[in-house]
Design a protein around this motif. Structure first.
Motif, short mmCIF file in Angstrom:
data_model
loop_
_atom_site.label_atom_id
_atom_site.label_comp_id
_atom_site.label_asym_id
_atom_site.label_seq_id
_atom_site.Cartn_x
_atom_site.Cartn_y
_atom_site.Cartn_z
N ALA A 7 65.64 -15.84 -36.66
CA ALA A 7 66.60 -15.18 -35.77
C ALA A 7 67.92 -15.95 -35.71
CB ALA A 7 66.01 -15.04 -34.37
N ILE A 8 67.85 -17.25 -35.82
CA ILE A 8 69.05 -18.09 -35.73
C ILE A 8 70.05 -17.74 -36.83
CG2 ILE A 8 69.85 -20.47 -36.13
CD1 ILE A 8 67.40 -21.37 -34.46
N TYR A 9 69.55 -17.26 -37.98
CA TYR A 9 70.43 -16.96 -39.11
C TYR A 9 71.06 -15.57 -39.03
CZ TYR A 9 69.16 -21.25 -41.48
OH TYR A 9 69.01 -22.58 -41.81
N GLY A 10 70.80 -14.81 -37.95
CA GLY A 10 71.53 -13.58 -37.70
C GLY A 10 70.91 -12.31 -38.26
N LEU A 11 71.60 -11.18 -37.98
CA LEU A 11 71.08 -9.86 -38.31
C LEU A 11 70.88 -9.65 -39.82
CD1 LEU A 11 72.96 -7.40 -35.93
CD2 LEU A 11 70.55 -8.03 -35.89
N LYS A 12 71.76 -10.20 -40.62
CA LYS A 12 71.65 -10.01 -42.07
C LYS A 12 70.35 -10.60 -42.59
CE LYS A 12 73.91 -8.44 -45.74
NZ LYS A 12 74.40 -7.06 -45.85
N ALA A 13 70.00 -11.77 -42.10
CA ALA A 13 68.74 -12.40 -42.50
C ALA A 13 67.54 -11.60 -42.02
CB ALA A 13 68.68 -13.82 -41.95
N MET A 14 67.65 -11.02 -40.83
CA MET A 14 66.56 -10.20 -40.30
C MET A 14 66.37 -8.95 -41.15
SD MET A 14 67.53 -10.39 -36.24
CE MET A 14 68.29 -11.88 -35.58
N ALA A 15 67.47 -8.30 -41.53
CA ALA A 15 67.38 -7.07 -42.33
C ALA A 15 66.78 -7.36 -43.72
CB ALA A 15 68.76 -6.45 -42.48
N LYS A 16 67.12 -8.50 -44.31
CA LYS A 16 66.57 -8.85 -45.62
C LYS A 16 65.06 -9.05 -45.54
CE LYS A 16 70.68 -10.99 -47.65
NZ LYS A 16 71.32 -12.25 -48.12
N PHE A 17 64.59 -9.63 -44.46
CA PHE A 17 63.16 -9.85 -44.31
C PHE A 17 62.40 -8.52 -44.25
CE2 PHE A 17 59.46 -10.27 -41.52
CZ PHE A 17 58.73 -11.21 -42.23
N ASP A 18 63.04 -7.47 -43.76
CA ASP A 18 62.38 -6.17 -43.62
C ASP A 18 62.02 -5.55 -44.96
OD1 ASP A 18 62.38 -6.25 -40.85
OD2 ASP A 18 64.38 -5.38 -40.71
N TRP A 19 62.65 -6.01 -46.04
CA TRP A 19 62.27 -5.52 -47.36
C TRP A 19 60.82 -5.87 -47.66
CZ3 TRP A 19 64.72 -2.19 -50.39
CH2 TRP A 19 66.10 -2.00 -50.22
N ILE A 72 66.29 -20.60 -29.11
CA ILE A 72 65.10 -21.45 -28.97
C ILE A 72 64.51 -21.34 -27.57
CG2 ILE A 72 64.28 -23.84 -28.93
CD1 ILE A 72 66.36 -24.43 -31.14
N ILE A 73 65.37 -21.40 -26.56
CA ILE A 73 64.89 -21.31 -25.17
C ILE A 73 64.24 -19.96 -24.92
CG2 ILE A 73 65.62 -21.24 -22.76
CD1 ILE A 73 67.79 -23.28 -23.49
N SER A 74 64.84 -18.89 -25.44
CA SER A 74 64.28 -17.55 -25.24
C SER A 74 62.87 -17.46 -25.83
CB SER A 74 65.18 -16.50 -25.89
OG SER A 74 66.45 -16.48 -25.29
N GLY A 75 62.71 -18.03 -27.02
CA GLY A 75 61.39 -18.00 -27.66
C GLY A 75 60.36 -18.80 -26.88
N ILE A 76 60.76 -19.95 -26.37
CA ILE A 76 59.83 -20.80 -25.61
C ILE A 76 59.38 -20.09 -24.34
CG2 ILE A 76 59.65 -22.94 -24.27
CD1 ILE A 76 61.45 -24.25 -26.39
N ILE A 77 60.33 -19.47 -23.64
CA ILE A 77 59.98 -18.75 -22.40
C ILE A 77 58.96 -17.65 -22.70
CG2 ILE A 77 60.84 -17.20 -20.61
CD1 ILE A 77 63.48 -18.75 -20.69
N GLY A 78 59.18 -16.91 -23.78
CA GLY A 78 58.28 -15.82 -24.13
C GLY A 78 56.85 -16.28 -24.37
N PHE A 128 74.34 -20.52 -29.59
CA PHE A 128 73.40 -19.47 -29.98
C PHE A 128 72.06 -20.04 -30.41
CE2 PHE A 128 71.60 -16.51 -33.17
CZ PHE A 128 71.44 -15.41 -32.35
N VAL A 129 72.08 -21.13 -31.13
CA VAL A 129 70.83 -21.76 -31.60
C VAL A 129 69.96 -22.17 -30.41
CG1 VAL A 129 69.84 -23.72 -32.83
CG2 VAL A 129 71.81 -22.53 -33.79
N THR A 130 70.57 -22.86 -29.47
CA THR A 130 69.82 -23.34 -28.31
C THR A 130 69.30 -22.20 -27.46
OG1 THR A 130 71.24 -25.30 -28.26
CG2 THR A 130 69.92 -24.86 -26.30
N SER A 131 70.14 -21.18 -27.22
CA SER A 131 69.71 -20.06 -26.39
C SER A 131 68.58 -19.28 -27.06
CB SER A 131 70.89 -19.13 -26.08
OG SER A 131 71.40 -18.53 -27.25
N TYR A 145 71.92 -13.71 -26.37
CA TYR A 145 73.27 -13.36 -25.92
C TYR A 145 73.37 -13.40 -24.39
CZ TYR A 145 74.82 -11.75 -30.55
OH TYR A 145 75.20 -11.67 -31.86
N ILE A 146 72.33 -12.92 -23.73
CA ILE A 146 72.33 -12.91 -22.27
C ILE A 146 72.41 -14.32 -21.72
CG2 ILE A 146 70.87 -12.43 -20.25
CD1 ILE A 146 69.91 -9.91 -21.86
N MET A 147 71.65 -15.24 -22.31
CA MET A 147 71.68 -16.63 -21.84
C MET A 147 73.02 -17.29 -22.10
SD MET A 147 67.85 -18.03 -22.63
CE MET A 147 68.08 -19.45 -21.58
#
Length: 457
Positions: free
Chosen positions: A152-164, A334-340, A329-332, A318-320
């Protein structure tokens, strides 16, 4: 100066044309990847026997078409102005009022990230037991969560590539699962559709149980569309011309794909009585086929991965950033993932439909206020500059918009009294209240430069 710095976090600034690198294909894959998830499978299974299969299908279509409409309406903010949800809520609720709307929005993100990470970890654990005879779900939850956060840290483009990878493999598994479920129980699709339900669940409750998770994304649609490529002539295009790619991608990636996975889940629920896809895979393919099982389990892992990054990590990050501007963005992320993970949402796995319905009631007023503010109050023309400036027009009263805050809490409170219709009541009431309160309490007191487009400098 402190407030100004807190409003201009680099990750929250409007995207430039050079930063809009998501094509129609990328966007379709992104939505398909988010939609192909085990949460949809589980909800499809849990809807039976409360509704008959045919009523479940009607509920699916109503839910997804409604969500698509909301996604397109809010997504125009990202396409036209390049700003995320966390920033636009400053206009609706005030600079500090946006913190409250953001916190409410983040709750389902944390829940679903943790829950789907747990499902992926369970699948990985089954593979590990087959390969080395060792089991440690807790360790795998931590490792799988960390891998998703990094992606997720690498952004939407990286996420879309993984969907292949994720989309074709899961499509194969779902198709094979459907085939084996029907074959091993000696039934046909016609038999499934003719299966009676006990009709104890209200149709509206089922619609919101399906739509609840995606209504959260209706709020964060600008987070995705702000990276979507647009025409150089977008300012002179009609609404539908401007949002054409967004509409196409969401019909293909959300409506069609989402309907398919819910139907597989519904079939599994009817034939096996379980919503857990791990148990269904084992029953469908049998422990005598370890290679097939391993492929299925790894595909389930990919499904959680492709959903969690864009749908459950990006929005709270983004909310954090909006609430805690000293974060990056990197820290927020990571924190979001830990909370989840630490909230252990898998403890509530038997109540997914109920959670979705409550979530929709909570977020309905925010969606209503956001759409009303953009289309009815401001008529799609924003003072973008003041969204990022201390003492700007969105200061209202002590950085809270009284119209937004009052509409939010009254609408949610009344909606919860009628829980089966919570979203519809909360959404509709918030629209009416926000219009009345803005016109009687706010616009005559706080200059909102209605009808003016003031760009970000």
């Amino acid at each position: 100066m402190e407030i100004k710095n807190s409003l201009t976090s680099p990750e929250l600034l409007p995207t430039k044309d050079s930063e809009r690198d998501i094509s129609l294909l990328d966007f379709t894959l992104l939505w398909s990847g988010m939609t192909i998830n085990i949460a949809g499978f589980a909800i499809g299974a849990q809807l039976y026997p409360g509704l008959s299969p045919m009523k479940i299908i009607y509920a699916i279509l109503v839910a997804y078409l409604m969500v698509t409409g909301l996604l397109v309406l809010t997504g125009d903010i990202g396409i036209k102005y390049g700003i995320p949800f966390a920033v636009y809520t400053r206009a609706c609720f005030g600079y500090k009022g946006s913190y409250i709307a953001g916190f409410i929005r983040a709750i389902p993100c944390f829940f679903w990230f943790g829950f789907q990470t747990w499902v992926g970890a369970i699948a990985l654990n089954e593979v590990m037991k087959m390969l080395v005879g060792y089991s440690n779900v807790t360790l795998l939850i931590i490792l799988f969560g960390a891998i998703q956060i990094i992606n997720a840290i690498y952004g939407l483009k990286a996420m879309a590539k993984f969907d292949w990878i994720a989309i074709p493999t899961l499509a194969i598994v779902l198709g094979a699962m459907m085939f084996w479920l029907l074959k091993t129980h000696n039934v046909t699709i016609v038999d499934i559709l003719a299966t009676p339900g006990d009709n104890t669940a209200p149709f509206s409750f089922a619609v919101m149980g399906i739509a609840g998770g995606w209504i959260t994304m209706a709020l964060n649609s600008p987070d995705l569309t702000r990276s979507l490529k647009r025409s150089e002539n977008y300012e002179n295009q009609t609404f539908f011309q401007r949002n054409k790619n967004s509409i196409i991608a969401q019909i293909l990636g959300l409506v069609l794909v989402g309907t398919a996975i819910l139907l597989v889940g519904m079939t599994a629920g009817i034939l096996t009585g379980t919503w857990n896809p791990i148990d269904v895979v084992i029953e469908s393919f049998g422990s005598s086929k370890p290679v097939v099982l391993a492929f299925c389990f790894l595909t389930i892992v990919f499904a959680q991965w492709s959903t969690n990054t864009a749908a459950n990590l990006l929005p709270p990050a983004y909310i954090m950033l909006n609430i805690f501007p000293k974060l990056n963005f990197v820290t927020s992320t990571i924190i979001s993932g830990i909370i989840g993970i630490v909230i252990l949402p898998w403890k509530f796995g038997n109540y997914l439909v109920q959670f979705q319905a409550i979530t929709s009631g909570l977020l309905g007023p925010i969606v209503g206020i956001m759409i009303t503010d953009y289309y009815i109050i401001r008529k799609q023309k924003l003072n973008v500059k003041d969204l990022y400036e201390e003492g700007g027009q969105y200061t209202y009263k002590n950085n809270f918009n009284p119209a937004g805050m009052i509409s939010l809490f009254i609408s949610f409170g009344i909606a919860m009294i009628f829980s089966d219709y919570a979203f519809f009541i909360g959404f509709g009431l918030s629209v009416v209240l926000y219009i009345v309160l803005m016109r009687t309490m706010v616009l005559n007191k706080y200059d909102q430069k209605i009808g003016q487009h003031i760009p970000f400098d």
